[in-house]
Design an enzyme around this catalytic site. Structure first.
Site, PDB file in Angstrom:
ATOM      1  N   VAL A   1       0.869  -1.187   0.000  1.00 55.48           N
ATOM      2  CA  VAL A   1       0.000   0.000   0.000  1.00 55.48           C
ATOM      3  C   VAL A   1       0.896   1.225   0.000  1.00 55.48           C
ATOM      4  O   VAL A   1       1.742   1.369   0.886  1.00 55.48           O
ATOM      5  CB  VAL A   1      -0.921   0.033   1.240  1.00 55.48           C
ATOM      6  CG1 VAL A   1      -1.830   1.265   1.197  1.00 55.48           C
ATOM      7  CG2 VAL A   1      -1.747  -1.241   1.357  1.00 55.48           C
ATOM      8  N   HIS A   2       0.726   2.106  -0.989  1.00 50.94           N
ATOM      9  CA  HIS A   2       1.552   3.313  -0.978  1.00 50.94           C
ATOM     10  C   HIS A   2       0.911   4.518  -1.658  1.00 50.94           C
ATOM     11  O   HIS A   2       1.337   5.643  -1.435  1.00 50.94           O
ATOM     12  CB  HIS A   2       2.895   3.036  -1.671  1.00 50.94           C
ATOM     13  CG  HIS A   2       2.802   3.042  -3.168  1.00 50.94           C
ATOM     14  ND1 HIS A   2       2.330   1.979  -3.884  1.00 50.94           N
ATOM     15  CD2 HIS A   2       3.108   4.006  -4.074  1.00 50.94           C
ATOM     16  CE1 HIS A   2       2.353   2.270  -5.175  1.00 50.94           C
ATOM     17  NE2 HIS A   2       2.815   3.499  -5.323  1.00 50.94           N
ATOM     18  N   ARG A   3      -0.103   4.331  -2.482  1.00 56.71           N
ATOM     19  CA  ARG A   3      -0.605   5.449  -3.283  1.00 56.71           C
ATOM     20  C   ARG A   3      -1.281   6.507  -2.411  1.00 56.71           C
ATOM     21  O   ARG A   3      -1.917   6.198  -1.407  1.00 56.71           O
ATOM     22  CB  ARG A   3      -1.583   4.946  -4.349  1.00 56.71           C
ATOM     23  CG  ARG A   3      -0.884   4.247  -5.502  1.00 56.71           C
ATOM     24  CD  ARG A   3      -1.836   4.010  -6.655  1.00 56.71           C
ATOM     25  NE  ARG A   3      -1.177   3.287  -7.727  1.00 56.71           N
ATOM     26  CZ  ARG A   3      -0.629   3.858  -8.793  1.00 56.71           C
ATOM     27  NH1 ARG A   3      -0.657   5.177  -8.915  1.00 56.71           N
ATOM     28  NH2 ARG A   3      -0.056   3.129  -9.718  1.00 56.71           N
TER      29      ARG A   3
ATOM     30  N   ARG B   1       5.759   6.089   3.438  1.00 56.94           N
ATOM     31  CA  ARG B   1       4.588   6.982   3.442  1.00 56.94           C
ATOM     32  C   ARG B   1       3.427   6.353   4.200  1.00 56.94           C
ATOM     33  O   ARG B   1       2.738   7.018   4.983  1.00 56.94           O
ATOM     34  CB  ARG B   1       4.160   7.293   2.010  1.00 56.94           C
ATOM     35  CG  ARG B   1       2.864   8.105   1.936  1.00 56.94           C
ATOM     36  CD  ARG B   1       2.255   8.060   0.549  1.00 56.94           C
ATOM     37  NE  ARG B   1       3.065   8.789  -0.410  1.00 56.94           N
ATOM     38  CZ  ARG B   1       2.926   8.672  -1.729  1.00 56.94           C
ATOM     39  NH1 ARG B   1       2.054   7.818  -2.227  1.00 56.94           N
ATOM     40  NH2 ARG B   1       3.680   9.381  -2.541  1.00 56.94           N
TER      41      ARG B   1
END
Length: 349
Positions: free
Chosen positions: A205-207, A240
């Site tokens: 998960v990063h967006r 992030r």
């Protein structure tokens, strides 16, 4: 000798550039200068990829990261321009859809240096995604568009881009074939984590669309926690995402959280996973290359072929379609096609 200047900055670009750089080195008459913007600067997300994939050390490292999109892109643009003036390349090659992609293509086009875009023509048709804006602008600035799929070719044609468009297949497939063999020889990650082949799921998960708001990030984490009740879910934690979860008070209980891993360790994790849950565009395809079913943690995907052929589905969408092979991603020689086309285009220019 034809000089190609490559601009990279983020993990997926390192992987694609590794395949194309190998092809450039093996193609007579081509040389390469690499610029690393520094967009991904953590050693686990940058230096390790150069080491594992045999990418030559970048001749120019800009160390530009953090900040908003405009700030980051502007600083990259200012830093790349004098390098282009100094190096005088025949081509600038950019990859994908990051701020590094946009900065490289803008700087080159303003200096009248032709741009070649690897992974051209992808569209999510969601202009709220910064990646979509980067793709659109870069494609319209590029002289050569190297498309991974026929859908990408059709997307460009719909926007009036037909000249210089080539369906070469996907360089990520080239990279995957390279990584599978090397990971089998060098990675001990599964045993180190106590994982059994086909006994766990892999998640990333990063967006921004999943990490910018507490409600969305909480929904994604709860989805993964629900899946973890069936089998372990391994989550290499993007910086992030970790910072956002900490700031928002969202706990990651029930997930097997690990630090970001190198490309070969990631290939090993992916190759032996029972399922993949991700918001990464690249990992959706890589899951197919390893023949692992994927759930995309978004409301759309650029890789519609993976949906149509039953290897991928949207987390809030219909169930998997009937499963079949995807032929248009190529035969693992996309990078050499790109090198040959760059050389041929220069001869005919």
């Amino acid at each position: 000798m034809l000089k190609i200047l490559t601009v990279v900055g983020a993990r997926p670009q390192f992987i694609k550039a590794a395949a194309v750089s190998r092809a450039i080195r093996e193609t007579e008459g081509l040389s390469e200068v690499m610029v690393h913007t520094g967009q991904h600067f953590d050693s686990n997300m940058s230096a390790v990829f150069f080491e594992e994939l045999g990418i030559p050390e970048p001749q120019h490292h800009l160390d530009i990261h953090s900040g908003g999109h405009g700030d980051m892109t502007g600083r990259m643009l200012m830093a790349v321009e004098p390098i282009l003036i100094e190096e005088k390349p025949d081509w600038v090659v950019v990859y994908g859809d990051t701020n590094s992609t946009l900065a490289g293509s803008l700087a080159a086009s303003k200096l009248h240096i032709p741009v070649a875009h690897v992974e051209a023509g992808l569209r999510s048709f969601n202009r709220r995604m910064p990646e979509e804006i980067n793709r659109l602008v870069t494609d319209h600035l590029s002289t050569l568009q190297f498309c991974p799929t026929t859908t990408a070719v059709a997307n460009l044609a719909a926007e009036g881009i037909r000249k210089g468009v080539h369906h070469v297949g996907d360089v990520m497939y080239d990279a995957t074939l390279f990584a599978i063999k090397r990971a089998a020889e060098s990675s001990n990650l599964l045993s180190n984590l106590g994982l059994e082949p086909n006994g766990y799921a892999l998640a990333t998960v990063h967006r921004a669309e999943n990490t910018n708001t507490p409600g969305q990030l909480r929904s994604v984490i709860e989805f993964l926690q629900e899946k973890a009740q069936r089998r372990p879910v391994v989550l290499p934690l993007h910086p992030r995402t970790g910072q956002a979860a900490s700031r928002m008070g969202i706990r990651l209980d029930g997930l097997q959280v690990i630090d970001p891993v190198g490309y070969l360790d990631m290939a090993k994790l992916l190759h032996h996973a029972a399922a993949v849950y991700t918001d990464s565009g690249g990992l959706q395809k890589e899951a197919y290359f390893h023949r692992v079913p994927c759930v995309t943690l978004r409301d759309e995907t650029e890789w519609t072929e993976t949906i149509a052929h039953g290897w991928n589905k949207l987390w809030k969408g219909p169930d998997y379609a009937a499963r079949g092979e995807i032929s248009e991603y190529g035969n693992g020689r996309a990078a050499f096609m790109i090198a040959d086309l760059l050389k041929a285009a220069s001869v005919t220019a």
